[in-house]
Scaffold this motif. Structure first.
Motif, mmCIF file in Angstrom:
data_model
loop_
_atom_site.group_PDB
_atom_site.id
_atom_site.type_symbol
_atom_site.label_atom_id
_atom_site.label_comp_id
_atom_site.label_asym_id
_atom_site.label_seq_id
_atom_site.Cartn_x
_atom_site.Cartn_y
_atom_site.Cartn_z
ATOM 1 N N ILE A 193 0.000 44.644 26.973
ATOM 2 C CA ILE A 193 0.838 43.984 27.995
ATOM 3 C C ILE A 193 0.275 42.612 28.340
ATOM 4 O O ILE A 193 1.009 41.630 28.465
ATOM 5 C CB ILE A 193 0.962 44.856 29.268
ATOM 6 N N LYS A 230 1.334 40.131 25.822
ATOM 7 C CA LYS A 230 2.751 39.756 25.969
ATOM 8 C C LYS A 230 2.941 38.732 27.090
ATOM 9 O O LYS A 230 3.946 38.043 27.165
ATOM 10 C CB LYS A 230 3.602 40.990 26.287
ATOM 11 N N HIS A 231 1.969 38.715 28.001
ATOM 12 C CA HIS A 231 2.119 37.804 29.153
ATOM 13 C C HIS A 231 1.140 36.639 29.095
ATOM 14 O O HIS A 231 0.735 36.097 30.118
ATOM 15 C CB HIS A 231 1.961 38.586 30.464
ATOM 16 N N GLY A 232 0.746 36.320 27.852
ATOM 17 C CA GLY A 232 -0.012 35.076 27.682
ATOM 18 C C GLY A 232 -1.496 35.159 27.891
ATOM 19 O O GLY A 232 -2.200 34.153 27.830
ATOM 20 N N PHE A 283 2.261 42.018 36.035
ATOM 21 C CA PHE A 283 3.093 41.667 34.872
ATOM 22 C C PHE A 283 4.559 42.056 35.057
ATOM 23 O O PHE A 283 5.317 42.047 34.084
ATOM 24 C CB PHE A 283 2.559 42.331 33.588
ATOM 25 N N SER A 284 4.973 42.401 36.266
ATOM 26 C CA SER A 284 6.415 42.649 36.477
ATOM 27 C C SER A 284 7.105 41.317 36.748
ATOM 28 O O SER A 284 6.447 40.304 37.016
ATOM 29 C CB SER A 284 6.615 43.570 37.687
ATOM 30 N N THR A 285 8.437 41.305 36.704
ATOM 31 C CA THR A 285 9.192 40.083 36.994
ATOM 32 C C THR A 285 8.888 39.605 38.408
ATOM 33 O O THR A 285 8.649 38.422 38.648
ATOM 34 C CB THR A 285 10.699 40.365 36.840
ATOM 35 N N ALA A 320 5.538 38.029 38.539
ATOM 36 C CA ALA A 320 5.592 36.731 37.846
ATOM 37 C C ALA A 320 6.274 35.686 38.726
ATOM 38 O O ALA A 320 5.813 34.536 38.827
ATOM 39 C CB ALA A 320 6.349 36.882 36.529
ATOM 40 N N ARG A 358 3.856 34.623 41.360
ATOM 41 C CA ARG A 358 2.833 33.705 40.796
ATOM 42 C C ARG A 358 3.424 32.308 40.647
ATOM 43 O O ARG A 358 2.803 31.299 40.992
ATOM 44 C CB ARG A 358 2.320 34.255 39.469
ATOM 45 N N GLY A 383 -6.467 36.255 34.259
ATOM 46 C CA GLY A 383 -5.150 36.196 34.892
ATOM 47 C C GLY A 383 -5.184 35.857 36.364
ATOM 48 O O GLY A 383 -4.158 35.820 37.029
#
Ligand code: HGY
Ligand code: MN
Ligand code: MN
Length: 414
Positions: free
Chosen positions: A164, A167-169, A31-33, A36, A39, A59
């Motif tokens: 978390i 927050k990330h879908g 879940f860090s930038t 992401a 991914r 995920g």
């Protein structure tokens, strides 16, 4: 079909993502930038290949090279992870993903006949660097961790996985086992950088894995009396940092006394952590590994007992909690034999490093291919793979997957 990319080219495309200037190497936690961005890179590469990109409820990202008839029964999967340890190397995880993309290009170029779908899978949180449990994504899918336990895992800031993830879908209420997805999978072959010296010493570029030694993580919290560094005489202290320091050395001594055991303390956090403050608490984590699970258990019990004694001697108290445990795993013998037929010069190596293939091996036939790492070092910026070996890995993976894409009945006719 697209022109075959190269493994080194794909790795170069992402080498700028997640560079950690403070620690060196790469920090790409879940879940860090950076993760992401990785991914997104993978999804773009998969879409360029007209794969059907289907993130799952935990995920993980599945990129399907479907059969014309869309049948996904007994599918073959490959892939790895994109997250890293703090200050980790460039290849641990991403090499397996880049090699899977290149192997797929190669298989398409070869215009192979096949009757199994192939999916490239990226599993999240393989390192367990953010929420503490190794291979969290593959464990959730395989039902090897309860969704409730997963939802309540916390990161270093105290955020729960559920908070978390939302927050990330991801919908934290829907994480957990995916029996229908698992039922479609017939076998998993993961390529990974070797995290040791086996291939260097054998002077070979590629190996097939035999097993993963058992490993676990425990958290020790030592409680003392926080106080002022200047006004507290040495005789008046109950300093958890001293107890923790003695425990760390004792852990080293106990593990050294058990042949083939490994015990590591790589993470230690004093609370509150001020230079002029005697800590009130010290949290630290131990990673213990041994080929025999009974020896690991016995060693951990010895460590716990000795830590209790040290805490008492230092007038402190202690909590000892298991955070993650993975039993020793032997990979599927017949699948590994198939890999040996495709890669006859590849030696067979065991590893001390855990992998998603090790978790899934409990539910589906799994196997691994290792690529030489001239430094023999991993979980560190010095981890390395030479360009030529990286390309050999992509080709080796294609060679290994090709016969597996024909299931038993068709193989007889082939
Ligand atoms: O810790 C391990 O063995 C793996 O790199 N996650
Ligand atoms: Mn890895
Ligand atoms: Mn790793």
């Amino acid at each position: 079909m697209i022109a075959t990319a190269s493994v080194t080219g794909l790795m170069r495309d992402i080498e700028h993502l997640g560079i950690d200037l403070r620690r060196g190497g790469y920090s790409r936690p879940m879940f860090s930038t950076a993760e992401a961005d990785l991914r997104s890179w993978f999804i773009a590469e998969a879409e360029r290949r007209d794969l059907s990109v289907e993130p799952d409820l935990n995920g993980a990202i599945w990129a399907w090279w479907d059969l014309p008839n869309g049948n996904r029964e007994d599918a073959l999967i490959t892939g790895s992870h994109l997250d890293s340890v703090p200050g980790g190397g460039q290849f641990d995880g991403p090499l397996g993903v880049a090699s899977a993309l290149v192997a797929l290009d190669e298989l398409q170029k070869r215009e192979i006949s096949r009757d199994r779908a192939l999916s490239i899978v990226v599993f999240p949180e393989e390192e367990g660097s953010r929420f503490g449990v190794a291979c969290l994504g593959s464990r959730l899918m395989a039902g090897a961790i309860s969704p409730d336990v997963a939802r309540n895992l916390r990161d270093a800031e105290g955020n729960t996985f559920a908070e978390i993830a939302r927050k990330h879908g991801l919908d934290p209420e829907h994480i957990g086992p995916q029996p229908e997805l698992m039922a479609q999978v017939g076998a998993f072959v993961e390529l990974h950088v070797e995290q040791g010296r086996g291939l260097i010493d054998l002077n070979q570029p590629i190996a097939i894995a035999s097993s993963i030694i058992g490993h676990g993580r425990w958290r020790i919290s030592v409680y003392g009396q926080g106080n002022h560094a200047g006004t507290t005489l040495m005789s008046d202290r109950r300093d958890p940092m001293i107890a923790a320091a003695r425990m760390v050395v004792k852990i080293r001594d106990l593990a050294t006394g058990e042949s083939d055991a490994r015990a590591t303390v790589g993470r230690l956090q004093p609370v509150p952590g001020g230079t002029n403050v005697i800590a009130s608490r010290v949290d630290f984590w131990i990673d213990v590994r041994h080929p025999d699970d009974a020896v690991t258990a016995h060693l951990v019990e010895d460590i716990r007992e000795q830590a209790e004694l040290i805490a008492a001697e230092e007038s402190c108290t202690m909590e000892f909690r298991e955070e993650s445990i993975s039993p020793t795993v032997s990979f599927d013998a017949s699948l590994s034999k198939r890999l040996q037929e495709s890669l006859p010069s590849a030696p067979i190596l065991s590893t001390g490093a855990g992998h998603d293939a090790g978790v899934l091996a409990a539910s589906i036939p799994s196997a691994m291919i290792f690529v030489r790492n001239p430094s023999g070092i991993s979980h560190s910026p010095e981890e390395y793979v030479e360009d030529a070996d990286a390309e050999l890995g992509g080709t080796a993976l294609a060679d290994a997957l090709q016969p597996l894409l024909l299931n038993v009945s068709s193989r007889a006719e082939a």
